[in-house]
Scaffold this active site. Structure first.
Site, PDB file in Angstrom:
ATOM      1  N   HIS A 223       0.819  -1.211   0.000  1.00 56.28           N
ATOM      2  CA  HIS A 223       0.000   0.000   0.000  1.00 56.28           C
ATOM      3  C   HIS A 223       0.856   1.265   0.000  1.00 56.28           C
ATOM      4  O   HIS A 223       1.861   1.329   0.719  1.00 56.28           O
ATOM      5  CB  HIS A 223      -0.965  -0.036   1.175  1.00 56.28           C
ATOM      6  CG  HIS A 223      -1.899  -1.216   1.091  1.00 56.28           C
ATOM      7  ND1 HIS A 223      -1.660  -2.384   1.773  1.00 56.28           N
ATOM      8  CD2 HIS A 223      -3.007  -1.417   0.354  1.00 56.28           C
ATOM      9  CE1 HIS A 223      -2.617  -3.258   1.465  1.00 56.28           C
ATOM     10  NE2 HIS A 223      -3.446  -2.700   0.605  1.00 56.28           N
ATOM     11  N   LEU A 224       0.434   2.220  -0.819  1.00 62.11           N
ATOM     12  CA  LEU A 224       1.200   3.459  -0.988  1.00 62.11           C
ATOM     13  C   LEU A 224       1.566   4.058   0.366  1.00 62.11           C
ATOM     14  O   LEU A 224       0.695   4.331   1.195  1.00 62.11           O
ATOM     15  CB  LEU A 224       0.381   4.466  -1.807  1.00 62.11           C
ATOM     16  CG  LEU A 224       0.946   5.886  -1.963  1.00 62.11           C
ATOM     17  CD1 LEU A 224       2.380   5.863  -2.483  1.00 62.11           C
ATOM     18  CD2 LEU A 224       0.071   6.709  -2.893  1.00 62.11           C
ATOM     19  N   HIS A 225       2.862   4.233   0.575  1.00 64.57           N
ATOM     20  CA  HIS A 225       3.320   4.823   1.832  1.00 64.57           C
ATOM     21  C   HIS A 225       4.521   5.722   1.557  1.00 64.57           C
ATOM     22  O   HIS A 225       5.393   5.378   0.760  1.00 64.57           O
ATOM     23  CB  HIS A 225       3.670   3.742   2.859  1.00 64.57           C
ATOM     24  CG  HIS A 225       4.660   2.725   2.391  1.00 64.57           C
ATOM     25  ND1 HIS A 225       4.328   1.656   1.580  1.00 64.57           N
ATOM     26  CD2 HIS A 225       6.000   2.602   2.621  1.00 64.57           C
ATOM     27  CE1 HIS A 225       5.402   0.916   1.341  1.00 64.57           C
ATOM     28  NE2 HIS A 225       6.428   1.474   1.941  1.00 64.57           N
ATOM     29  N   VAL A 226       4.529   6.873   2.226  1.00 56.42           N
ATOM     30  CA  VAL A 226       5.622   7.834   2.085  1.00 56.42           C
ATOM     31  C   VAL A 226       6.418   7.820   3.386  1.00 56.42           C
ATOM     32  O   VAL A 226       5.853   7.940   4.473  1.00 56.42           O
ATOM     33  CB  VAL A 226       5.085   9.253   1.802  1.00 56.42           C
ATOM     34  CG1 VAL A 226       6.250  10.203   1.545  1.00 56.42           C
ATOM     35  CG2 VAL A 226       4.127   9.237   0.617  1.00 56.42           C
TER      36      VAL A 226
END
Length: 325
Positions: A223-226
DNA sequence: GTTCTAGAAC
DNA sequence: GTTCTAGAAC
């Protein structure tokens, strides 16, 4: 009563203990040896990382049952996000006591549902069920997670919660983002805002640390994570060349560059083969370019760059009446 | 002999 | 992502 980390933080937060006292290096029971806590370190989970000799194994992990929040953890609510962020002080619930992976549902992005690659999914689905040792803050649109295998003293993940990915799923990575999709543009704006706020909060809390905000070219988690990560890289969890190069080579892409690419109307397309090669690069210090032969050598060298408040205890300190010496 | 890496398994 | 461990490196 022994002066434990939890008690010190509690006393400091209730204003019954001067900040200066907390800042001091002191020796306590067998549980902790030398303890160094920056004056502004009021987030217990992160403050715990400033304990130079406390084993990281005492911290909760993704795959281990989550620890119930301590009294200190329950009293920490310092976030003042302008985006309706809820700072976490949640009790450990049934979900968070279980293995987070057990709560995962089938995904459609390739890897087996419920695998390690889905370990971040429970944070998106039920951020309110996690204690402050796992979730820093969240809103309807985002969640800020404490990386459970931090590669630096401060290492957080900012994740969008909007289900605007393919087939109404969560966004898997930046490659899902479409600059012509209004919902995606909004996600990028919100992520940018939250990342900025979190980075600023951490800069204020830990003024001796530097920070970078960005993504991995080839993320392992689905899942998109910064990442919002301090640049000391003092962590027991930093173990391999791949760990090192993933944060200090071009494998780590600044969020600003992602944002600028999308703002220019271009989708993000990663060269995965080139990225994988970066992970095998020789070990080089990110601050002075000194080459290191092995990871232990590099980690020793990193101590020489670390701010005094977070560097490992010096030989001199270790020789001063250490109860465990 | 010990330390360290890197690939397989999960 | 991590853990485990065989075998390379020292």
């Amino acid at each position: 009563m022994p002066l434990t980390l939890s008690r010190v933080l509690l006393l400091q937060q209730s204003r019954s203990l001067p900040v200066a006292v907390v800042f001091c290096v002191f020796r306590c029971s067998n549980e902790h040896r030398l303890l160094q806590v920056p004056a502004a370190a009021t987030s217990p989970a992160i403050a715990a990382r400033f304990t130079t000799t406390r084993p990281f194994s005492t911290m909760a992990r993704h795959t281990a049952p989550a620890a119930a929040p301590t009294a200190a953890a329950s009293s920490s609510s310092t976030s003042k996000s302008s985006t309706a962020t809820t700072a976490r002080a949640a009790p450990a619930t049934e979900v968070s006591r279980k293995n987070p992976l057990a709560a995962t549902k089938p995904t459609t992005t390739g890897a087996r549902a419920g695998s390690w690659a889905d370990a971040l999914l429970p944070y998106l689905e039920r951020p309110e069920t996690f204690p402050a040792t796992h979730v820093h803050s969240f809103s309807a649109d985002h969640v800020v997670v404490l990386d459970q295998f931090p590669k630096s003293k401060v290492h957080l993940l900012v994740m969008p919660r909007a289900r605007v990915g393919p087939r109404g799923k969560y966004l898997a990575s930046v490659e899902d983002l479409d600059p012509d999709n209004e919902a995606h543009v909004l996600v990028v704006e919100q992520l940018t805002e939250v990342c900025g706020e979190v980075e600023q909060e951490m800069r204020t809390k830990y003024p001796q640390l530097e920070f970078r905000v960005g993504i991995h070219t080839v993320p392992s988690m689905r899942h998109l994570h910064v990442h919002v990560i301090s640049q000391d890289f003092i962590s027991d969890r930093l173990k391999t060349k791949q760990h090192w190069n993933s944060f200090t080579s071009e494998f780590f892409v600044p969020w600003e560059r992602v944002k600028a690419t999308l703002a220019a109307g271009q989708r993000i397309k990663m060269d995965k083969a080139a990225a994988e090669a970066l992970l095998k690069r020789p070990l080089v210090c990110h601050k002075c370019s000194k080459a290191a032969r092995t990871m232990p050598d590099l980690k020793k060298h990193l101590e020489t760059h670390a701010p005094l408040a977070i560097a490992g205890s010096s030989p001199r300190e270790e020789n001063v009446d250490s109860p465990l010496a």
